[in-house]
Motif scaffolding. Sequence first.
Motif, PDB file in Angstrom:
ATOM      1  N   UNK A   1       0.815  -1.207   0.000  1.00  0.00           N
ATOM      2  CA  UNK A   1       0.000   0.000   0.000  1.00  0.00           C
ATOM      3  C   UNK A   1       0.849   1.257   0.000  1.00  0.00           C
ATOM      4  N   UNK A   2       1.892   1.276   0.833  1.00  0.00           N
ATOM      5  CA  UNK A   2       2.777   2.443   0.888  1.00  0.00           C
ATOM      6  C   UNK A   2       3.503   2.647  -0.435  1.00  0.00           C
ATOM      7  N   UNK A   3       3.934   1.548  -1.049  1.00  0.00           N
ATOM      8  CA  UNK A   3       4.648   1.646  -2.322  1.00  0.00           C
ATOM      9  C   UNK A   3       3.732   2.164  -3.426  1.00  0.00           C
ATOM     10  N   UNK A   4       2.498   1.658  -3.465  1.00  0.00           N
ATOM     11  CA  UNK A   4       1.541   2.121  -4.476  1.00  0.00           C
ATOM     12  C   UNK A   4       1.245   3.613  -4.304  1.00  0.00           C
ATOM     13  N   UNK A   5       1.066   4.043  -3.069  1.00  0.00           N
ATOM     14  CA  UNK A   5       0.784   5.455  -2.820  1.00  0.00           C
ATOM     15  C   UNK A   5       1.999   6.323  -3.143  1.00  0.00           C
ATOM     16  N   UNK A   6       3.203   5.792  -2.908  1.00  0.00           N
ATOM     17  CA  UNK A   6       4.407   6.544  -3.269  1.00  0.00           C
ATOM     18  C   UNK A   6       4.478   6.753  -4.774  1.00  0.00           C
ATOM     19  N   UNK A   7       4.148   5.715  -5.540  1.00  0.00           N
ATOM     20  CA  UNK A   7       4.153   5.844  -6.997  1.00  0.00           C
ATOM     21  C   UNK A   7       3.131   6.851  -7.483  1.00  0.00           C
ATOM     22  N   UNK A   8       1.923   6.776  -6.930  1.00  0.00           N
ATOM     23  CA  UNK A   8       0.879   7.731  -7.311  1.00  0.00           C
ATOM     24  C   UNK A   8       1.286   9.156  -6.931  1.00  0.00           C
ATOM     25  N   UNK A   9       1.859   9.307  -5.747  1.00  0.00           N
ATOM     26  CA  UNK A   9       2.246  10.634  -5.277  1.00  0.00           C
ATOM     27  C   UNK A   9       3.420  11.186  -6.077  1.00  0.00           C
ATOM     28  N   UNK A  10       4.291  10.306  -6.540  1.00  0.00           N
ATOM     29  CA  UNK A  10       5.385  10.755  -7.412  1.00  0.00           C
ATOM     30  C   UNK A  10       4.813  11.341  -8.696  1.00  0.00           C
ATOM     31  N   UNK A  11       3.812  10.675  -9.247  1.00  0.00           N
ATOM     32  CA  UNK A  11       3.161  11.208 -10.446  1.00  0.00           C
ATOM     33  C   UNK A  11       2.535  12.563 -10.154  1.00  0.00           C
ATOM     34  N   UNK A  12       1.987  12.729  -8.956  1.00  0.00           N
ATOM     35  CA  UNK A  12       1.398  14.007  -8.578  1.00  0.00           C
ATOM     36  C   UNK A  12       2.479  15.076  -8.424  1.00  0.00           C
ATOM     37  N   UNK A  13       3.626  14.702  -7.832  1.00  0.00           N
ATOM     38  CA  UNK A  13       4.734  15.647  -7.688  1.00  0.00           C
ATOM     39  C   UNK A  13       5.251  16.117  -9.045  1.00  0.00           C
ATOM     40  N   UNK A  14       5.274  15.198 -10.011  1.00  0.00           N
ATOM     41  CA  UNK A  14       5.874  15.509 -11.319  1.00  0.00           C
ATOM     42  C   UNK A  14       4.882  16.195 -12.254  1.00  0.00           C
ATOM     43  N   UNK A  15       3.669  15.660 -12.331  1.00  0.00           N
ATOM     44  CA  UNK A  15       2.710  16.157 -13.330  1.00  0.00           C
ATOM     45  C   UNK A  15       1.474  16.811 -12.719  1.00  0.00           C
TER      46      UNK A  15
ATOM     47  N   UNK B   1      -2.034  15.630 -10.241  1.00  0.00           N
ATOM     48  CA  UNK B   1      -3.196  14.764 -10.442  1.00  0.00           C
ATOM     49  C   UNK B   1      -4.428  15.420  -9.835  1.00  0.00           C
ATOM     50  N   UNK B   2      -5.614  15.118 -10.365  1.00  0.00           N
ATOM     51  CA  UNK B   2      -6.848  15.658  -9.771  1.00  0.00           C
ATOM     52  C   UNK B   2      -6.993  15.206  -8.316  1.00  0.00           C
ATOM     53  N   UNK B   3      -7.588  16.067  -7.506  1.00  0.00           N
ATOM     54  CA  UNK B   3      -7.754  15.764  -6.082  1.00  0.00           C
ATOM     55  C   UNK B   3      -8.548  14.482  -5.884  1.00  0.00           C
ATOM     56  N   UNK B   4      -9.607  14.282  -6.685  1.00  0.00           N
ATOM     57  CA  UNK B   4     -10.454  13.108  -6.483  1.00  0.00           C
ATOM     58  C   UNK B   4      -9.697  11.808  -6.766  1.00  0.00           C
ATOM     59  N   UNK B   5      -8.745  11.833  -7.696  1.00  0.00           N
ATOM     60  CA  UNK B   5      -7.947  10.640  -7.987  1.00  0.00           C
ATOM     61  C   UNK B   5      -7.071  10.298  -6.780  1.00  0.00           C
ATOM     62  N   UNK B   6      -6.446  11.303  -6.202  1.00  0.00           N
ATOM     63  CA  UNK B   6      -5.578  11.074  -5.043  1.00  0.00           C
ATOM     64  C   UNK B   6      -6.376  10.524  -3.869  1.00  0.00           C
ATOM     65  N   UNK B   7      -7.499  11.159  -3.563  1.00  0.00           N
ATOM     66  CA  UNK B   7      -8.292  10.717  -2.414  1.00  0.00           C
ATOM     67  C   UNK B   7      -8.880   9.329  -2.629  1.00  0.00           C
ATOM     68  N   UNK B   8      -9.309   9.031  -3.825  1.00  0.00           N
ATOM     69  CA  UNK B   8      -9.842   7.700  -4.109  1.00  0.00           C
ATOM     70  C   UNK B   8      -8.756   6.648  -3.873  1.00  0.00           C
ATOM     71  N   UNK B   9      -7.552   6.926  -4.335  1.00  0.00           N
ATOM     72  CA  UNK B   9      -6.445   5.990  -4.125  1.00  0.00           C
ATOM     73  C   UNK B   9      -6.156   5.815  -2.644  1.00  0.00           C
ATOM     74  N   UNK B  10      -6.205   6.900  -1.865  1.00  0.00           N
ATOM     75  CA  UNK B  10      -5.968   6.810  -0.427  1.00  0.00           C
ATOM     76  C   UNK B  10      -6.998   5.906   0.243  1.00  0.00           C
ATOM     77  N   UNK B  11      -8.270   6.069  -0.133  1.00  0.00           N
ATOM     78  CA  UNK B  11      -9.332   5.253   0.465  1.00  0.00           C
ATOM     79  C   UNK B  11      -9.185   3.787   0.061  1.00  0.00           C
TER      80      UNK B  11
END
Length: 320
Positions: A73-87, A89-99
């Motif tokens: 879970x931590x690794x998946x969120x790190x990958x998603x957050x890296x994409x957010x840091x670089x490009x 991401x919409x807020x709803x995508x981030x929160x959905x992934x967190x849930x």
Amino acid sequence: MMGMLAVLAAFAASWLTLGGLLKRRHVLPMDHPNARSLHATPTPRIGGLGIMAGVIVAGLWLADAALLPILLGATALAGLSLADDVRGLPVYVRFLAHFVAAAACLLTLGLSGWSLLAGTLAVVWMTNLYNFMDGADGLAGGMAVIGFGALALAAWLGDAPVLAAFCAAPAAAALAFLRFNFPPARLFMGDAGSIPLGFMAATLGILGARQGVWPWAFPLIVFSPFIVDATATLARRASRGEKVWRAHRSHYYQRVVLLGASHRQLAVAAWGLMLAMAALGFLLRSFPQQATALLILSAAIYLLIFFAIDRRWRLARNEV
């Protein structure tokens, strides 16, 4: 012995990764100063990659059936957050992934029904508040060293060596990160570090409590410097009708800097508070019958700190 080697590997992997990243500073995503930030010069915001490199190296070595979902879970969120840091991401995508990550992890830990719902909300909140509090040099990294270090020590004292080593891995990786983030910072953690660290703080706290390694209140007190500041700030902003999801500079730690403290002074003071709360956590662990008194004591400490900061803030604004 294997646990110690895994922790040392986490430190080394984080240090080497961060050193390598800084050599390519010109291609890294930068955090540029704005009206809501506390720094004055553009700074790379990808230091979380080093922390997670250390966690993954140690986790692949240590993770058992209970710990593997937390690592994944931590690794998946790190990958998603890296994409957010670089490009971005919409807020709803981030929160959905967190849930999704929180619910999936807690399901594997055996939670169901209302416990699953409450646990998921708690994990998502901790995941995000850690990110909220990552806004000053050395602050989030220091909390990781002290907070996860306290969990590791408690697990070791509770005869849970694998859990102890796994908790020590993010502490060791964050210690290497502080080499580059201690004021004045050359590197920021970014979402790729703060999001998975918040996720692990919550899920490891729940795992240890379910296994009887520590009381439920122990991780709450240990990480309370972040939990209390972020929660009190959100409540204050919501009561004023402000848009709580927008970036701001109204956290208590941000006000300390705006009142004239340096990032170094804030970091040292915050680390002292974190160590004091960790000590209260161990008192609670040793004397669970005194849990109410210790929780009241910790609440009184925060009320005094917030009162002092609010008073100075009002005086400074009146002077202007």
